[in-house]
Design a protein around this motif. Structure first.
Motif, PDB file in Angstrom:
ATOM      1  N   ARG A 165       0.827  -1.218   0.000  1.00 53.96           N
ATOM      2  CA  ARG A 165       0.000   0.000   0.000  1.00 53.96           C
ATOM      3  C   ARG A 165       0.857   1.261   0.000  1.00 53.96           C
ATOM      4  O   ARG A 165       0.586   2.227   0.707  1.00 53.96           O
ATOM      5  CB  ARG A 165      -0.949  -0.010   1.199  1.00 53.96           C
ATOM      6  CG  ARG A 165      -1.908  -1.199   1.202  1.00 53.96           C
ATOM      7  CD  ARG A 165      -2.694  -1.279   2.490  1.00 53.96           C
ATOM      8  NE  ARG A 165      -3.584  -0.133   2.623  1.00 53.96           N
ATOM      9  CZ  ARG A 165      -4.846  -0.079   2.170  1.00 53.96           C
ATOM     10  NH1 ARG A 165      -5.366  -1.129   1.548  1.00 53.96           N
ATOM     11  NH2 ARG A 165      -5.584   0.988   2.343  1.00 53.96           N
ATOM     12  N   GLY A 166       1.901   1.255  -0.806  1.00 50.59           N
ATOM     13  CA  GLY A 166       2.755   2.425  -0.962  1.00 50.59           C
ATOM     14  C   GLY A 166       3.815   2.582   0.096  1.00 50.59           C
ATOM     15  O   GLY A 166       4.584   3.549   0.059  1.00 50.59           O
ATOM     16  N   ARG A 167       3.907   1.644   1.019  1.00 46.84           N
ATOM     17  CA  ARG A 167       4.876   1.729   2.119  1.00 46.84           C
ATOM     18  C   ARG A 167       5.944   0.652   1.934  1.00 46.84           C
ATOM     19  O   ARG A 167       5.607  -0.518   1.728  1.00 46.84           O
ATOM     20  CB  ARG A 167       4.173   1.516   3.451  1.00 46.84           C
ATOM     21  CG  ARG A 167       5.084   1.609   4.678  1.00 46.84           C
ATOM     22  CD  ARG A 167       4.351   1.158   5.934  1.00 46.84           C
ATOM     23  NE  ARG A 167       5.150   1.425   7.117  1.00 46.84           N
ATOM     24  CZ  ARG A 167       4.966   2.447   7.934  1.00 46.84           C
ATOM     25  NH1 ARG A 167       3.979   3.297   7.710  1.00 46.84           N
ATOM     26  NH2 ARG A 167       5.740   2.635   8.991  1.00 46.84           N
ATOM     27  N   PRO A 168       7.238   0.990   2.012  1.00 47.30           N
ATOM     28  CA  PRO A 168       8.278  -0.044   1.954  1.00 47.30           C
ATOM     29  C   PRO A 168       8.246  -0.885   3.229  1.00 47.30           C
ATOM     30  O   PRO A 168       8.312  -0.346   4.332  1.00 47.30           O
ATOM     31  CB  PRO A 168       9.574   0.762   1.850  1.00 47.30           C
ATOM     32  CG  PRO A 168       9.244   2.101   2.430  1.00 47.30           C
ATOM     33  CD  PRO A 168       7.803   2.351   2.153  1.00 47.30           C
ATOM     34  N   VAL A 169       8.126  -2.203   3.065  1.00 46.59           N
ATOM     35  CA  VAL A 169       8.000  -3.082   4.230  1.00 46.59           C
ATOM     36  C   VAL A 169       9.116  -4.116   4.308  1.00 46.59           C
ATOM     37  O   VAL A 169       9.264  -4.788   5.331  1.00 46.59           O
ATOM     38  CB  VAL A 169       6.630  -3.799   4.242  1.00 46.59           C
ATOM     39  CG1 VAL A 169       5.500  -2.787   4.419  1.00 46.59           C
ATOM     40  CG2 VAL A 169       6.429  -4.619   2.962  1.00 46.59           C
ATOM     41  N   ALA A 170       9.899  -4.278   3.230  1.00 46.41           N
ATOM     42  CA  ALA A 170      11.014  -5.231   3.267  1.00 46.41           C
ATOM     43  C   ALA A 170      12.062  -4.834   2.246  1.00 46.41           C
ATOM     44  O   ALA A 170      11.746  -4.253   1.202  1.00 46.41           O
ATOM     45  CB  ALA A 170      10.525  -6.661   2.991  1.00 46.41           C
ATOM     46  N   ILE A 171      13.312  -5.149   2.555  1.00 45.77           N
ATOM     47  CA  ILE A 171      14.429  -4.966   1.631  1.00 45.77           C
ATOM     48  C   ILE A 171      15.167  -6.295   1.546  1.00 45.77           C
ATOM     49  O   ILE A 171      15.601  -6.837   2.576  1.00 45.77           O
ATOM     50  CB  ILE A 171      15.378  -3.851   2.089  1.00 45.77           C
ATOM     51  CG1 ILE A 171      14.640  -2.506   2.109  1.00 45.77           C
ATOM     52  CG2 ILE A 171      16.598  -3.761   1.168  1.00 45.77           C
ATOM     53  CD1 ILE A 171      15.473  -1.352   2.634  1.00 45.77           C
ATOM     54  N   ASP A 172      15.240  -6.831   0.348  1.00 42.24           N
ATOM     55  CA  ASP A 172      15.849  -8.151   0.121  1.00 42.24           C
ATOM     56  C   ASP A 172      15.238  -9.206   1.038  1.00 42.24           C
ATOM     57  O   ASP A 172      15.928 -10.066   1.596  1.00 42.24           O
ATOM     58  CB  ASP A 172      17.368  -8.086   0.322  1.00 42.24           C
ATOM     59  CG  ASP A 172      18.049  -7.277  -0.773  1.00 42.24           C
ATOM     60  OD1 ASP A 172      17.485  -7.179  -1.873  1.00 42.24           O
ATOM     61  OD2 ASP A 172      19.146  -6.745  -0.507  1.00 42.24           O
ATOM     62  N   GLY A 173      13.929  -9.122   1.223  1.00 38.91           N
ATOM     63  CA  GLY A 173      13.212 -10.117   2.005  1.00 38.91           C
ATOM     64  C   GLY A 173      13.224  -9.906   3.497  1.00 38.91           C
ATOM     65  O   GLY A 173      12.532 -10.608   4.235  1.00 38.91           O
ATOM     66  N   GLU A 174      13.998  -8.926   3.988  1.00 35.52           N
ATOM     67  CA  GLU A 174      14.079  -8.643   5.416  1.00 35.52           C
ATOM     68  C   GLU A 174      13.094  -7.533   5.773  1.00 35.52           C
ATOM     69  O   GLU A 174      13.148  -6.434   5.216  1.00 35.52           O
ATOM     70  CB  GLU A 174      15.490  -8.218   5.818  1.00 35.52           C
ATOM     71  CG  GLU A 174      16.540  -9.317   5.663  1.00 35.52           C
ATOM     72  CD  GLU A 174      16.352 -10.436   6.669  1.00 35.52           C
ATOM     73  OE1 GLU A 174      15.871 -10.148   7.797  1.00 35.52           O
ATOM     74  OE2 GLU A 174      16.680 -11.589   6.345  1.00 35.52           O
ATOM     75  N   THR A 175      12.198  -7.823   6.706  1.00 38.42           N
ATOM     76  CA  THR A 175      11.197  -6.847   7.122  1.00 38.42           C
ATOM     77  C   THR A 175      11.860  -5.589   7.692  1.00 38.42           C
ATOM     78  O   THR A 175      12.815  -5.678   8.469  1.00 38.42           O
ATOM     79  CB  THR A 175      10.261  -7.456   8.174  1.00 38.42           C
ATOM     80  OG1 THR A 175       9.618  -8.602   7.618  1.00 38.42           O
ATOM     81  CG2 THR A 175       9.200  -6.454   8.609  1.00 38.42           C
ATOM     82  N   VAL A 176      11.342  -4.425   7.280  1.00 35.59           N
ATOM     83  CA  VAL A 176      11.885  -3.157   7.768  1.00 35.59           C
ATOM     84  C   VAL A 176      10.747  -2.219   8.148  1.00 35.59           C
ATOM     85  O   VAL A 176       9.648  -2.296   7.603  1.00 35.59           O
ATOM     86  CB  VAL A 176      12.767  -2.457   6.703  1.00 35.59           C
ATOM     87  CG1 VAL A 176      14.034  -3.230   6.444  1.00 35.59           C
ATOM     88  CG2 VAL A 176      11.986  -2.222   5.406  1.00 35.59           C
ATOM     89  N   THR A 177      11.021  -1.338   9.093  1.00 40.43           N
ATOM     90  CA  THR A 177      10.135  -0.210   9.363  1.00 40.43           C
ATOM     91  C   THR A 177      10.433   0.879   8.342  1.00 40.43           C
ATOM     92  O   THR A 177      11.416   0.798   7.595  1.00 40.43           O
ATOM     93  CB  THR A 177      10.359   0.342  10.776  1.00 40.43           C
ATOM     94  OG1 THR A 177      11.699   0.880  10.847  1.00 40.43           O
ATOM     95  CG2 THR A 177      10.190  -0.743  11.835  1.00 40.43           C
ATOM     96  N   MET A 178       9.621   1.914   8.328  1.00 37.77           N
ATOM     97  CA  MET A 178       9.893   3.035   7.428  1.00 37.77           C
ATOM     98  C   MET A 178      11.242   3.656   7.749  1.00 37.77           C
ATOM     99  O   MET A 178      12.030   3.970   6.843  1.00 37.77           O
ATOM    100  CB  MET A 178       8.780   4.078   7.529  1.00 37.77           C
ATOM    101  CG  MET A 178       8.936   5.244   6.561  1.00 37.77           C
ATOM    102  SD  MET A 178       8.832   4.746   4.821  1.00 37.77           S
ATOM    103  CE  MET A 178       9.467   6.237   4.020  1.00 37.77           C
ATOM    104  N   LEU A 179      11.540   3.825   9.039  1.00 37.37           N
ATOM    105  CA  LEU A 179      12.830   4.393   9.428  1.00 37.37           C
ATOM    106  C   LEU A 179      13.975   3.513   8.960  1.00 37.37           C
ATOM    107  O   LEU A 179      14.971   4.007   8.409  1.00 37.37           O
ATOM    108  CB  LEU A 179      12.893   4.564  10.943  1.00 37.37           C
ATOM    109  CG  LEU A 179      14.231   5.050  11.507  1.00 37.37           C
ATOM    110  CD1 LEU A 179      14.590   6.417  10.953  1.00 37.37           C
ATOM    111  CD2 LEU A 179      14.198   5.078  13.043  1.00 37.37           C
TER     112      LEU A 179
END
Length: 313
Positions: A165-179
């Motif tokens: 929904r327009g929010r980045p939630v993972a990078i290379d499969g690793e869950t991330v917060t917006m920060l």
């Protein structure tokens, strides 16, 4: 209790000269406030420095997650995360006004010059019209975003950003917060020279995240909606740059932008190299149907695409 004035200390830096000057000019007790956006300021160390400089009170507000969630995310959804410097003043204004209320202050003070000062004062006046605002322009304190990691000119860096929904939630499969997404993209994009332009306040992660988000929108939004949203984005960016974060028009545009994001979900493969962030691949979930536009029904195509897409959500 004597009159109080709240002084914001950019980046956690304190100035004994500024505190002393403000106390002398106003006859008030100075409350020093640092709004921590990315440094991880040591509250006790800041308090000791400020009190030694003549402040009657001192506090640090850890606003890192708040800044990412309430400021960077709306800007990302508006594809207007750059320049990130325009997002700092309204957040600082909120915390200055809050500190003034907590400490019974009748005025707030800052040392911001130029556009940052204008945006900060506009935010304060929007939130607390009766609060006096004092400007103390002094020696420049480097902004957190002024620092840029050294460039590694060798290999490209490839990563996959997952959006929900327009929010980045993972990078290379690793869950991330917006920060965490901002911090990780700052590190990786900065190492490849992204975000280095005429604006010293550009954050490398802003360039990469905006490129990825816009690329995913191209694969998930109906063409007419995407075209109109680009017009809204330009106006949204103008309002923020002019210091009108709290304006009614900006709030209305926020509502429109939020309404475009439910289907901006999927993955974007991004390549970082030579100061650029390039979309190598993208995949929406669910994918936007590919309809051939027949000559008899071009006007109904966007509605048909939306209905088909919604039926498989």
């Amino acid at each position: 209790m004597s009159e109080r004035v709240v002084l914001v200390c950019p980046g956690g830096a304190t100035s004994a000269v500024g505190i002393h000057r403000l106390a002398e000019e106003t006859g008030a007790g100075v409350v020093a406030v640092a709004v921590d956006l990315d440094r991880g300021e040591d509250p006790e160390a800041f308090r000791q420095r400020a009190l030694a400089g003549g402040a009657v009170r001192a506090e640090v507000v850890d606003a890192r997650d708040e800044f990412a969630d309430r400021y960077c995310l709306p800007a990302l959804r508006a594809n207007a995360l750059r320049p990130a410097s325009a997002l700092y003043p309204p957040l600082v204004a909120e915390h200055l006004v809050g500190a003034a209320a907590r400490h019974g202050a009748t005025a707030v003070a800052h040392g911001c010059a130029g556009h940052d000062g204008v945006r900060l004062e506009a935010g304060i006046r929007a939130l607390a019209p009766d609060l006096r605002v004092l400007a103390l322009v002094h020696d420049h304190v480097p902004h957190p975003a002024d620092r840029t990691p050294p460039v590694d000119p060798v290999d490209p860096d490839e990563l996959v950003i997952t959006f929900d929904r327009g929010r980045p939630v993972a990078i290379d499969g690793e869950t991330v917060t917006m920060l965490q997404a901002v911090q990780e993209l700052n590190r990786r994009a900065g190492a490849r020279g992204s975000g280095r332009g005429a604006r010293v306040h550009e954050t490398p992660g802003a360039v990469a995240l905006t490129t990825a988000h816009r690329g995913l929108e191209d694969a998930t939004l109906e063409p007419d909606l995407a075209r109109f949203k680009r017009r809204v984005e330009r106006r949204w960016g103008e309002l923020v740059r002019d210091g009108l974060w709290f304006s009614p028009l900006k709030r209305a545009l926020d509502s429109f932008i939020d309404d475009t994001q439910p289907h901006v979900s999927g993955e974007v493969r991004l390549v970082l190299h030579g100061g650029r962030a390039v979309v190598a691949d993208r995949r929406g979930e669910p994918p936007l149907p590919d309809f051939s536009q027949g000559p008899a029904s071009p006007r109904g195509l966007p509605t048909k695409i939306a209905a088909k897409r919604d039926s498989i959500t």
